[in-house]
Design a protein around this motif. Structure first.
Motif, mmCIF file in Angstrom:
data_model
loop_
_atom_site.group_PDB
_atom_site.id
_atom_site.type_symbol
_atom_site.label_atom_id
_atom_site.label_comp_id
_atom_site.label_asym_id
_atom_site.label_seq_id
_atom_site.Cartn_x
_atom_site.Cartn_y
_atom_site.Cartn_z
ATOM 1 N N ARG A 45 -0.929 -10.353 9.552
ATOM 2 C CA ARG A 45 -1.377 -10.534 8.160
ATOM 3 C C ARG A 45 -2.229 -9.348 7.710
ATOM 4 O O ARG A 45 -2.166 -8.947 6.548
ATOM 5 N N LEU A 50 -2.289 -9.034 3.691
ATOM 6 C CA LEU A 50 -2.540 -10.382 3.163
ATOM 7 C C LEU A 50 -4.004 -10.761 3.349
ATOM 8 O O LEU A 50 -4.599 -11.413 2.508
ATOM 9 N N LEU A 79 6.628 -14.506 8.312
ATOM 10 C CA LEU A 79 5.394 -15.012 8.906
ATOM 11 C C LEU A 79 5.462 -16.513 9.124
ATOM 12 O O LEU A 79 4.963 -17.031 10.111
ATOM 13 N N ASP A 80 6.044 -17.226 8.186
ATOM 14 C CA ASP A 80 5.974 -18.678 8.199
ATOM 15 C C ASP A 80 7.277 -19.205 7.608
ATOM 16 O O ASP A 80 7.446 -19.223 6.396
ATOM 17 N N ALA A 83 7.500 -21.797 4.869
ATOM 18 C CA ALA A 83 6.972 -21.485 3.544
ATOM 19 C C ALA A 83 8.096 -21.256 2.548
ATOM 20 O O ALA A 83 8.451 -20.138 2.226
ATOM 21 N N VAL A 84 8.689 -22.356 2.100
ATOM 22 C CA VAL A 84 9.704 -22.294 1.047
ATOM 23 C C VAL A 84 9.410 -23.426 0.077
ATOM 24 O O VAL A 84 8.842 -24.453 0.462
ATOM 25 N N HIS A 85 9.769 -23.227 -1.183
ATOM 26 C CA HIS A 85 9.637 -24.333 -2.125
ATOM 27 C C HIS A 85 10.718 -25.348 -1.779
ATOM 28 O O HIS A 85 11.900 -25.019 -1.775
ATOM 29 N N PRO A 86 10.327 -26.593 -1.460
ATOM 30 C CA PRO A 86 11.314 -27.544 -0.942
ATOM 31 C C PRO A 86 12.432 -27.863 -1.938
ATOM 32 O O PRO A 86 13.520 -28.261 -1.537
ATOM 33 N N LEU A 97 12.914 -13.560 -4.713
ATOM 34 C CA LEU A 97 12.334 -12.425 -3.990
ATOM 35 C C LEU A 97 13.070 -11.135 -4.330
ATOM 36 O O LEU A 97 12.457 -10.091 -4.555
ATOM 37 N N ARG B 77 0.075 -24.665 -12.156
ATOM 38 C CA ARG B 77 1.110 -24.754 -11.117
ATOM 39 C C ARG B 77 1.605 -23.385 -10.665
ATOM 40 O O ARG B 77 2.032 -23.228 -9.517
ATOM 41 N N VAL B 81 1.292 -24.201 -6.750
ATOM 42 C CA VAL B 81 2.530 -24.506 -6.024
ATOM 43 C C VAL B 81 2.754 -23.472 -4.913
ATOM 44 O O VAL B 81 3.193 -23.808 -3.818
ATOM 45 N N THR B 85 3.075 -24.636 -1.095
ATOM 46 C CA THR B 85 4.270 -24.383 -0.291
ATOM 47 C C THR B 85 4.089 -23.165 0.614
ATOM 48 O O THR B 85 5.011 -22.782 1.325
ATOM 49 N N ARG B 86 2.918 -22.562 0.568
ATOM 50 C CA ARG B 86 2.549 -21.398 1.386
ATOM 51 C C ARG B 86 3.464 -20.201 1.137
ATOM 52 O O ARG B 86 3.652 -19.357 2.017
ATOM 53 N N THR B 87 4.066 -20.129 -0.048
ATOM 54 C CA THR B 87 4.923 -18.988 -0.351
ATOM 55 C C THR B 87 4.113 -17.804 -0.886
ATOM 56 O O THR B 87 4.673 -16.736 -1.115
ATOM 57 N N MET B 88 2.790 -17.989 -1.072
ATOM 58 C CA MET B 88 1.989 -16.887 -1.608
ATOM 59 C C MET B 88 2.066 -15.656 -0.698
ATOM 60 O O MET B 88 2.140 -14.527 -1.182
ATOM 61 N N ALA B 89 2.093 -15.884 0.624
ATOM 62 C CA ALA B 89 2.177 -14.748 1.551
ATOM 63 C C ALA B 89 3.472 -13.971 1.324
ATOM 64 O O ALA B 89 3.484 -12.740 1.339
ATOM 65 N N LEU B 90 4.544 -14.709 1.079
ATOM 66 C CA LEU B 90 5.839 -14.076 0.830
ATOM 67 C C LEU B 90 5.799 -13.304 -0.490
ATOM 68 O O LEU B 90 6.269 -12.167 -0.589
#
Lengths: 289, 255
Positions: A45, A50, A79-80, A83-86, A97, B77, B81, B85-90
């Motif tokens: 990170r 990050l 990294l994770d 970490a995707v919007h479901p 992206l 949001r 959001v 969803t932890r997408t901020m790192a991406l």
């Protein structure tokens, strides 16, 4: 090329990364190893900008990530995987992206195909298994066809077929001259894929080495019905630490070939003669203790 | 920058909840315009003949008190959001310039809330008028001076309130936390105005984002309160200050 120089980072009182310096060179898979909580993810990170370091710096291709105009074309990171919007489809996830770095639809199709998700690309990523999410995360990392890849535990959740697939993929990517940094807490798994190893524990660099150097030769295993007699003969020719255990001997201080020659000269029947290598897991535990 | 905006645009449009939220903005406007319309008509009916003769119509924008929560939710949001969803790192490894991410989110949020807010403003005005007219309650004529401002203003005001929500979302990070802040700021603080000492009530009416902003939509010229332009300027200032605070925090924070 990734250069980490005297990097340090605390989380409150806990030192997560402690004066870490290492390079990751192109054209090889570099394993980033350490027990859980060793600071591997934090280091990644920090490399990606990050988190902010308390001291030191990390450079990718000589620059900070924020200074690269279209970073996906230079660096791909996973990294994770979760970490995707479901409720976003895999293809839409990649499209969100891709457009941020002016990458086209064709490239999305290419990476979907490469990771084997084409057939499920329209489905919500929330319904994916961890293995499929890892593939999707890898697709995202590869979107910009980057020269540097930073992957945090990409093997997690993959089935055996997936593990073999990712090994081959990573080795191919490195063979194309890319810089590939892959973290893991599993020594044996990493040893199969990686050429170089960077081992950390408690945020500190423990070893910057190669797989061969860690898995150094460690004696010769011999099985023979005449273990006691052969042991005496071996010691007489300079072997050390030969303690028969039933019909087994572990011979140290003599090359496997010399052991075989001595067996022939002494007329000893051999059931087995195996050169041994130090267990990587043991070497790893020894290093990170 | 254009690429970052396109990315945020795609993120917003590829999640169904964005559409639901924008639909809720308009639906809440219509619903409360209807309810306040009937309430206004009943109030008018209870007036004495003298009161009715002295009655001067003014557009009823109380529905916006409720609409602003949905708009604030839409704004917050954009950040919460990504943290959920932890997408901020991406997001930040693909667009590492944080100011650019914040600006792109703000532009997309502003564009969509301006559109939805303008539609909502028109829905509120015309639903309200339709109910009042059907009950023989006089309404403002559309040719009245300031009417254009009243028709176009809600979109502008809701855009600013959406940006305030976005800034709160960036600062607070959690959806529920940011929503609580939005509701307290937007509803509780102004709704309790009658309980405050007079000076505080005046401050809230003049300088609180929603109440000051509503001055933009007012046709009466109360000399004690800011005029339309001043009211709008106050809400603008809130949005700018909160976005600047969000940037200051977001720029340094661990993602």
């Amino acid at each position: 090329m990734i250069e980490v120089t005297r990097l340090s980072r605390r989380h409150g009182d806990v030192v997560a990364v402690d004066d870490l310096t290492f390079d990751v060179k192109p054209g090889a898979v570099t394993g980033f190893l350490g027990p859980n909580g060793a600071g591997k993810t934090t280091t990644m990170r920090l490399i990606l900008g990050l988190d902010a370091p308390h001291a030191g710096s990390a450079r990718i291709l000589g620059a900070r990530l924020a200074d690269l105009p279209e970073p996906m074309r230079a660096v791909g990171a996973l990294l994770d995987a979760a970490a995707v919007h479901p409720r976003r489809s895999a293809r839409d996830h990649l499209r969100c992206l891709a457009v941020s770095n002016r990458l086209g639809r064709r490239r999305i199709d290419e990476v979907l195909d490469l990771v084997g998700l084409t057939a499920v690309a329209h489905r919500h990523a929330g319904g994916f298994s961890l293995g499929m999410k890892q593939r999707l995360g890898l697709a995202a990392a590869l979107l910009g066809d980057p020269g540097v890849l930073i992957l945090d535990e990409p093997v997690n959740g993959l089935d055996p077929e997936g593990i073999v697939w990712i090994r081959t993929l990573l080795r191919d990517l490195a063979a194309e001259g890319r810089t590939v940094l892959v973290s893991s807490h599993l020594m044996a798994e990493t040893a199969v894929t990686a050429d170089r190893l960077i081992v950390v524990a408690r945020g500190r660099l423990i070893a910057d080495t190669t797989v061969e150097a860690l898995a150094r030769p460690d004696g010769v295993l011999v099985r023979t019905p005449e273990a006691r007699r052969f042991a005496r003969a071996l010691v007489a020719h300079g072997a050390s630490g030969v303690e028969p255990d039933g019909d087994e001997l572990v011979v140290r201080g003599l090359a496997p070939r010399r052991v075989g020659e001595l067996a022939a000269a002494e007329g000893v029947v051999l059931y087995e003669l195996t050169p041994r290598r130090a267990s990587l897991e043991e070497a790893f535990m020894e290093l990170t203790r | 920058m254009i690429a970052a905006i396109r990315s945020e645009w795609a993120k917003t449009l590829t999640t169904r909840s964005s559409w639901y939220t924008l639909a809720a903005v308009i639906a809440l406007g219509a619903l409360f315009a209807l309810l306040f319309g009937y309430a206004g008509a009943a109030e008018h009916a209870r007036m004495t003949a003298a009161e009715q003769a002295a009655y001067r119509p003014s557009p009823d924008f109380r529905p916006l008190i409720f609409v602003q929560i949905a708009v604030g939710y839409f704004g917050l949001r954009a950040f919460t959001v990504e943290h959920l969803t932890r997408t901020m790192a991406l997001t930040l490894t693909t667009v590492p310039r944080r100011g650019r991410v914040l600006a792109a989110k703000a532009i997309v949020c502003a564009g969509l809330t301006l559109a939805a807010g303008t539609v909502t403003g028109l829905v509120v005005v015309f639903v309200n008028r339709a109910v009042l007219t059907s009950r023989q309650v006089p309404v403002n004529t559309l040719s009245e001076p300031g009417m254009l401002r009243v028709l176009a203003g809600p979109g502008l005001l809701l855009t600013l309130l959406g940006l305030i929500g976005l800034a709160v979302g960036c600062l607070v990070r959690s959806t529920s936390g940011a929503l609580v802040v939005t509701i307290v700021m937007g509803v509780f603080v102004p709704a309790m105005a009658s309980l405050y000492p007079e000076w505080l009530a005046w401050l809230i009416l003049s300088y609180w984002p929603i109440t000051a902003g509503l001055r933009l939509l007012s046709l009466d010229a109360d000399p004690d309160l800011p005029g339309p332009a001043a009211g709008l300027a106050v809400t603008c200032a809130w949005a700018v200050i909160l976005l600047a605070a969000a940037y200051a925090v977001f720029r340094r924070r661990d993602a």
